[in-house]
Motif scaffolding. Sequence first.
Motif, short mmCIF file in Angstrom:
data_model
loop_
_atom_site.label_atom_id
_atom_site.label_comp_id
_atom_site.label_asym_id
_atom_site.label_seq_id
_atom_site.Cartn_x
_atom_site.Cartn_y
_atom_site.Cartn_z
N ALA A 167 0.85 -1.19 0.00
CA ALA A 167 0.00 0.00 0.00
C ALA A 167 0.89 1.24 0.00
CB ALA A 167 -0.94 -0.01 1.21
N LEU A 168 0.25 2.39 -0.10
CA LEU A 168 0.96 3.66 -0.24
C LEU A 168 0.43 4.66 0.77
CD1 LEU A 168 2.85 5.47 -2.18
CD2 LEU A 168 0.70 6.11 -3.28
N LEU A 169 1.35 5.42 1.37
CA LEU A 169 0.99 6.53 2.26
C LEU A 169 1.87 7.72 1.91
CD1 LEU A 169 0.41 5.27 5.93
CD2 LEU A 169 -1.14 6.62 4.53
N GLY A 170 1.28 8.93 1.98
CA GLY A 170 2.07 10.10 1.63
C GLY A 170 1.69 11.33 2.42
N SER A 171 2.36 12.43 2.10
CA SER A 171 2.20 13.66 2.85
C SER A 171 0.92 14.41 2.50
CB SER A 171 3.41 14.58 2.58
OG SER A 171 3.56 14.82 1.18
N ASP A 172 0.43 14.26 1.28
CA ASP A 172 -0.78 14.97 0.86
C ASP A 172 -2.02 14.27 1.38
OD1 ASP A 172 -1.53 17.21 -1.31
OD2 ASP A 172 -3.00 15.58 -1.42
N ALA A 173 -3.10 15.03 1.56
CA ALA A 173 -4.35 14.44 2.04
C ALA A 173 -4.86 13.36 1.09
CB ALA A 173 -5.40 15.53 2.20
N ALA A 174 -4.61 13.52 -0.21
CA ALA A 174 -5.04 12.52 -1.19
C ALA A 174 -4.27 11.22 -1.06
CB ALA A 174 -4.90 13.08 -2.61
N LEU A 175 -3.12 11.27 -0.36
CA LEU A 175 -2.31 10.07 -0.13
C LEU A 175 -2.39 9.61 1.32
CD1 LEU A 175 0.90 10.90 -2.22
CD2 LEU A 175 -1.19 9.75 -2.95
N GLY A 176 -3.36 10.08 2.06
CA GLY A 176 -3.56 9.62 3.42
C GLY A 176 -2.99 10.48 4.50
N ALA A 177 -2.18 11.51 4.13
CA ALA A 177 -1.59 12.43 5.12
C ALA A 177 -0.88 11.69 6.25
CB ALA A 177 -2.66 13.38 5.68
N TRP A 178 -0.21 10.60 5.92
CA TRP A 178 0.59 9.78 6.84
C TRP A 178 -0.26 9.07 7.90
CZ3 TRP A 178 4.72 8.87 4.42
CH2 TRP A 178 5.50 9.85 3.81
N SER A 179 -1.56 9.04 7.75
CA SER A 179 -2.41 8.34 8.72
C SER A 179 -2.44 6.84 8.39
CB SER A 179 -3.83 8.89 8.68
OG SER A 179 -4.71 8.08 9.45
N GLU A 180 -2.11 6.01 9.37
CA GLU A 180 -2.04 4.57 9.13
C GLU A 180 -3.40 3.96 8.80
OE1 GLU A 180 0.03 2.29 12.00
OE2 GLU A 180 1.89 3.45 11.85
N LYS A 181 -4.47 4.67 9.07
CA LYS A 181 -5.81 4.18 8.75
C LYS A 181 -6.27 4.61 7.36
CE LYS A 181 -6.27 2.29 12.79
NZ LYS A 181 -6.25 0.81 12.94
N ARG A 182 -5.47 5.41 6.67
CA ARG A 182 -5.90 5.97 5.39
C ARG A 182 -4.96 5.61 4.24
NH1 ARG A 182 -6.45 12.12 6.02
NH2 ARG A 182 -7.15 11.87 3.85
N TYR A 183 -4.24 4.51 4.39
CA TYR A 183 -3.34 4.10 3.30
C TYR A 183 -4.14 3.76 2.04
CZ TYR A 183 -4.69 -0.65 4.77
OH TYR A 183 -5.40 -1.79 5.10
N LEU A 184 -3.47 3.81 0.90
CA LEU A 184 -4.09 3.50 -0.38
C LEU A 184 -3.61 2.13 -0.85
CD1 LEU A 184 -3.72 6.95 -2.20
CD2 LEU A 184 -5.62 6.11 -0.81
N GLN A 185 -4.54 1.21 -1.03
CA GLN A 185 -4.22 -0.15 -1.44
C GLN A 185 -3.71 -0.17 -2.88
OE1 GLN A 185 -4.75 -3.30 0.38
NE2 GLN A 185 -3.34 -3.81 -1.29
N MET A 186 -2.61 -0.88 -3.11
CA MET A 186 -2.09 -1.07 -4.46
C MET A 186 -2.57 -2.42 -4.99
SD MET A 186 1.76 0.53 -4.12
CE MET A 186 1.89 0.81 -5.90
N TYR A 187 -2.35 -2.65 -6.29
CA TYR A 187 -2.87 -3.85 -6.92
C TYR A 187 -1.76 -4.58 -7.68
CZ TYR A 187 -7.23 -1.58 -5.81
OH TYR A 187 -8.26 -0.97 -5.14
N PRO A 188 -1.69 -5.90 -7.52
CA PRO A 188 -0.64 -6.66 -8.24
C PRO A 188 -0.96 -6.72 -9.73
CG PRO A 188 -2.12 -8.16 -7.09
CD PRO A 188 -2.53 -6.78 -6.67
N VAL A 189 0.08 -6.54 -10.54
CA VAL A 189 -0.09 -6.59 -11.99
C VAL A 189 0.78 -7.67 -12.62
CG1 VAL A 189 -0.80 -4.19 -12.23
CG2 VAL A 189 1.63 -4.75 -12.26
N GLY A 190 1.34 -8.56 -11.77
CA GLY A 190 2.15 -9.66 -12.27
C GLY A 190 3.63 -9.41 -12.12
N ASP A 191 4.40 -10.52 -12.11
CA ASP A 191 5.86 -10.46 -12.02
C ASP A 191 6.35 -9.73 -10.78
OD1 ASP A 191 6.35 -11.84 -14.44
OD2 ASP A 191 5.95 -10.02 -15.57
N GLY A 192 5.56 -9.80 -9.70
CA GLY A 192 5.99 -9.17 -8.44
C GLY A 192 5.77 -7.68 -8.37
N ASP A 193 5.18 -7.08 -9.42
CA ASP A 193 4.97 -5.63 -9.45
C ASP A 193 3.58 -5.26 -8.94
OD1 ASP A 193 7.48 -5.35 -10.48
OD2 ASP A 193 6.87 -4.22 -12.24
N TRP A 194 3.51 -4.06 -8.33
CA TRP A 194 2.25 -3.51 -7.81
C TRP A 194 2.08 -2.11 -8.38
CZ3 TRP A 194 -0.70 -6.05 -3.86
CH2 TRP A 194 -0.12 -7.27 -3.42
#
Length: 260
Positions: free
Chosen positions: A149-176
Amino acid sequence: MKLQFSISYRAPFGQSVHVCLRYLDAGGHGRSLDLPMHTDDGTLWRLETTARPLPRQAVRYLAYHYQVEDDAGRLMRREWAAVPRLYCCDESRNYIFEDIWRDLSLQHYLFAVRRPRRPLMRLCDVPQFNRSVIFRVSAPHVPAGRSVALLGSDAALGAWSEKRYLQMYPVGDGDWMLSINAYALGLPVAFKYVVVDDHTHDIVEWERGDNRRTALRRLETGDQLVVYGGNVRTATTLTFHDELLNEDHTTDYDLRELYI
């Protein structure tokens, strides 16, 4: 469709970094180009080019890799490309690639291992908004039952809140991958990747080291910023075989050190 590439690489005198592009149609047919990049400081290499449409077919995919050539055009070094830099593209949009050089990882053998996990997302199902930031990272060492998952400094990226992370998705070959609508995103942003337990939905591990940062400060209408992050910088377990004792051993490493 305009393409912009940037990558940091300190090339020896007399050598330069090139982008090797391949435009592909929906059937996988296409054309290849070898384009030299330019640098003002000897470290940051850039290239801006306009995609050349395929005869009678629309460009559906873009594949590329970086390599170093000397002044005579001889290949001196090529980045590790067993997992291709492949993206689904739209000729009506512009793509900006913020990249890092990919060396061979000591855990490269993990990329061929297929673990049961949630269904893979197809590259063409990754959404592209009017203005997008598309994050891509490799994490073949993340075990089944956990996700990236992803967390960042901007509000759209969760503002570093552990409850607001953004889930990533696997696309194959170990990549997300993760694509977000950048309309309300204030660039540049700082961010980190985290590992999440699929059952409890809690963060179980943060990336080590400094925060990652995007370089671009502004996106225009139609721009798609693609941020490639190399490997997720979390602890991993390596297995090696002792031929003398005929035994397998495991050891834990910080992924930042696992390049040759």
